[in-house]
Design a protein around this motif. Structure first.
Motif, PDB file in Angstrom:
ATOM      1  N   SER A 331     -28.360  -9.920 -15.876  1.00  0.00           N
ATOM      2  CA  SER A 331     -28.321 -11.150 -15.096  1.00  0.00           C
ATOM      3  C   SER A 331     -29.693 -11.816 -15.142  1.00  0.00           C
ATOM      4  O   SER A 331     -30.728 -11.145 -15.113  1.00  0.00           O
ATOM      5  CB  SER A 331     -27.941 -10.849 -13.639  1.00  0.00           C
ATOM      6  N   ARG A 332     -29.693 -13.113 -15.199  1.00  0.00           N
ATOM      7  CA  ARG A 332     -30.942 -13.858 -15.343  1.00  0.00           C
ATOM      8  C   ARG A 332     -31.452 -14.330 -13.988  1.00  0.00           C
ATOM      9  O   ARG A 332     -30.730 -15.002 -13.246  1.00  0.00           O
ATOM     10  CB  ARG A 332     -30.710 -15.054 -16.261  1.00  0.00           C
ATOM     11  N   TYR A 359     -26.769  -4.785  -8.962  1.00  0.00           N
ATOM     12  CA  TYR A 359     -28.131  -4.329  -8.666  1.00  0.00           C
ATOM     13  C   TYR A 359     -29.046  -5.535  -8.445  1.00  0.00           C
ATOM     14  O   TYR A 359     -29.864  -5.563  -7.519  1.00  0.00           O
ATOM     15  CB  TYR A 359     -28.680  -3.469  -9.808  1.00  0.00           C
ATOM     16  N   TYR A 360     -28.894  -6.519  -9.323  1.00  0.00           N
ATOM     17  CA  TYR A 360     -29.683  -7.754  -9.220  1.00  0.00           C
ATOM     18  C   TYR A 360     -29.436  -8.449  -7.893  1.00  0.00           C
ATOM     19  O   TYR A 360     -30.375  -8.862  -7.195  1.00  0.00           O
ATOM     20  CB  TYR A 360     -29.320  -8.658 -10.397  1.00  0.00           C
ATOM     21  N   ALA A 361     -28.167  -8.562  -7.490  1.00  0.00           N
ATOM     22  CA  ALA A 361     -27.812  -9.263  -6.250  1.00  0.00           C
ATOM     23  C   ALA A 361     -28.377  -8.547  -5.024  1.00  0.00           C
ATOM     24  O   ALA A 361     -28.923  -9.187  -4.117  1.00  0.00           O
ATOM     25  CB  ALA A 361     -26.292  -9.379  -6.142  1.00  0.00           C
ATOM     26  N   ILE A 362     -28.258  -7.231  -4.994  1.00  0.00           N
ATOM     27  CA  ILE A 362     -28.756  -6.457  -3.855  1.00  0.00           C
ATOM     28  C   ILE A 362     -30.280  -6.514  -3.798  1.00  0.00           C
ATOM     29  O   ILE A 362     -30.881  -6.735  -2.732  1.00  0.00           O
ATOM     30  CB  ILE A 362     -28.286  -4.988  -3.949  1.00  0.00           C
ATOM     31  N   ARG A 410     -33.915  -3.796 -15.608  1.00  0.00           N
ATOM     32  CA  ARG A 410     -33.273  -3.742 -14.288  1.00  0.00           C
ATOM     33  C   ARG A 410     -32.403  -2.487 -14.156  1.00  0.00           C
ATOM     34  O   ARG A 410     -32.345  -1.874 -13.090  1.00  0.00           O
ATOM     35  CB  ARG A 410     -32.432  -4.988 -14.038  1.00  0.00           C
ATOM     36  N   PHE A 411     -31.705  -2.117 -15.226  1.00  0.00           N
ATOM     37  CA  PHE A 411     -30.883  -0.909 -15.185  1.00  0.00           C
ATOM     38  C   PHE A 411     -31.742   0.315 -14.840  1.00  0.00           C
ATOM     39  O   PHE A 411     -31.389   1.120 -13.972  1.00  0.00           O
ATOM     40  CB  PHE A 411     -30.183  -0.676 -16.529  1.00  0.00           C
ATOM     41  N   ALA A 412     -32.862   0.435 -15.532  1.00  0.00           N
ATOM     42  CA  ALA A 412     -33.752   1.584 -15.312  1.00  0.00           C
ATOM     43  C   ALA A 412     -34.391   1.518 -13.929  1.00  0.00           C
ATOM     44  O   ALA A 412     -34.496   2.535 -13.231  1.00  0.00           O
ATOM     45  CB  ALA A 412     -34.828   1.619 -16.396  1.00  0.00           C
ATOM     46  N   ALA A 413     -34.814   0.306 -13.528  1.00  0.00           N
ATOM     47  CA  ALA A 413     -35.485   0.157 -12.231  1.00  0.00           C
ATOM     48  C   ALA A 413     -34.537   0.477 -11.080  1.00  0.00           C
ATOM     49  O   ALA A 413     -34.930   1.123 -10.100  1.00  0.00           O
ATOM     50  CB  ALA A 413     -36.028  -1.266 -12.090  1.00  0.00           C
TER      51      ALA A 413
END
Length: 429
Positions: A331-332, A359-362, A410-413
């Protein structure tokens, strides 16, 4: 002179506040008799008040007997209709009583503002007659909601695709699940659409088109471990769900240990909705502090607003293999001057197997420094104790979860952040 301006504004605000309180007190005195009558009257037994008279242009009838028997009633101030002007979302707290179980608190929703509900009526009339006003019940039988009546066996994707977020990209497996778990019928348990009565079909389709939240709660029930409020039933255009607890925002200034626990649970929800044994990815398109609540006893975080949930069937994506289906989708991040805004592509969510949207939204809207709500910034993990903040590891993970600097960062973070918060929770205990 300028430094006196805040003082003057403060005085004006206090005066206006005092005038409002005095005015409200005068209104209460002038309407004492009406107010007493309001406290004594249970409007939830009034067919017109709950819009039962508009069925099948409604959300269901499974709880009508409980409503009409007086088992459901508004709590205290919820009985006063002039206060509805402050309740734009039409969400009410109520008491539900069972002879053997006593009473318990529930939440009643009209699934839209008064204007949004009026717009539903107009849309139905225009679809049926081309005019904004009509006999609503007769009009329902002339819309697409009635075209599936008769001996139609299945609800198919080509009929409802794009009606709402829930069915933006539906699979047959998802639609069978929705029909099979539809709670507003006595003959639930079958995915065959023909087993529903004509009125039940129309209610299901209207709900699917205008506000699919009840269908999300029924299709992915809390009893099976999904992180949603429990659906209880409906009568007319009032839906009853289980009361979860106080909204997440009320924990914004909670002790650090509590906020760490809540943040960990939020990331767990993101993981569960993204990756589960059912191969359905449920993407939260509206993420804000008032869309989550925390249980008073178990401290469990629950999603309490599921209107904007997009469901993608990963099995169908793997089967159809659209372009780049197996390439991880990131997601950007985009700057936004509004509260709780997100950037996303629904088509991308529907065509990729691996997506980091939840994950991005949260991270962006609830946990990080980018989270803004009711004039406050800093997110749920604001002001960490010195022992946590000094090494900057938490800030680094949150920043990477919101604005990744590396590919698939982001996946890893998000994965590392979940583990880090777990360690912090253990240390706090």
């Amino acid at each position: 002179m300028l430094r006196f301006l805040p003082l003057k504004l403060g005085r004006v605000y206090r005066c206006l506040k005092l005038l409002f309180i005095v005015g409200l007190f005068v209104v209460l005195l002038m309407n004492t008799h009406t107010l007493l009558a309001s406290f004594q009257k249970n409007e939830l037994t009034d067919r017109r008040f709950i819009h039962l008279n508009k069925c099948p242009a409604c959300f269901g009838t499974s709880w009508c007997r409980k409503f009409m028997n007086g088992q459901v009633s508004f709590e205290s101030w919820g009985r006063l209709r002039f206060l509805d002007v402050f309740n734009v979302k039409n969400v009410f707290f109520a008491q539900y009583g069972e002879p053997r179980e006593g009473t318990r608190r529930i939440v009643l929703k009209r699934l839209g503002s008064n204007q949004e509900l009026a717009d539903i009526d107009q849309k139905i009339c225009k679809r049926a007659t081309g005019r904004p006003r009509c006999d609503l019940i007769q009009a329902m039988y002339k819309t697409e909601f009635a075209r599936l009546n008769g001996d139609v066996r299945l609800l198919t994707p080509d009929v409802v695709e794009g009606w709402s977020d829930l069915v933006h990209c539906p699979s047959q497996r998802l639609l069978d699940r929705i029909v099979r778990r539809y709670a507003e019928t006595k003959d639930s348990g079958s995915f065959l659409l023909k087993n529903l009565k004509d009125t039940e079909r129309m209610q299901l389709l209207m709900t699917l088109a205008f506000n699919p939240e009840p269908l999300v709660l029924q299709s992915f029930p809390s009893d099976e471990g999904w992180p949603f409020a429990k659906y209880l039933g409906a009568c007319g255009r009032v839906v009853a769900v289980n009361y979860v607890g106080e909204e997440l925002w009320s924990f914004y200034e909670a002790p650090w240990e509590k906020r760490v626990d809540l943040a960990k649970q939020l990331l767990d929800i993101a993981e569960q909705l993204t990756n589960n044994d059912f191969d359905f990815a449920l993407y939260l398109l509206d993420v804000s502090f008032d869309n989550f609540a925390v249980g008073p006893r178990d401290g469990k975080v629950i999603v309490v607003d599921a209107e904007n949930v997009l469901v993608a069937d990963k099995r169908l994506i793997k089967q159809n293999k659209p372009e780049n289906y197996d390439v991880w989708y990131e997601s950007r991040f985009e700057e936004c001057d509004k509260e709780a805004c997100l950037s996303f592509s629904k088509d991308a969510l529907c065509s990729r197997v691996t997506v980091d949207h939840n994950y991005y939204a949260i991270c962006q809207n609830l946990l990080s420094r980018y989270a803004t709500w009711r004039g406050s910034t800093g997110g749920l993990l604001h002001d960490p104790p010195p022992s946590v903040g000094k090494d900057g590891h938490l800030d680094t993970l949150l920043e990477e979860c919101v604005k990744p600097k590396t590919r698939y960062g982001r996946f890893a973070a998000a994965k590392e952040l979940r583990q880090y918060l777990t360690e912090l929770s253990g240390t706090a205990r």
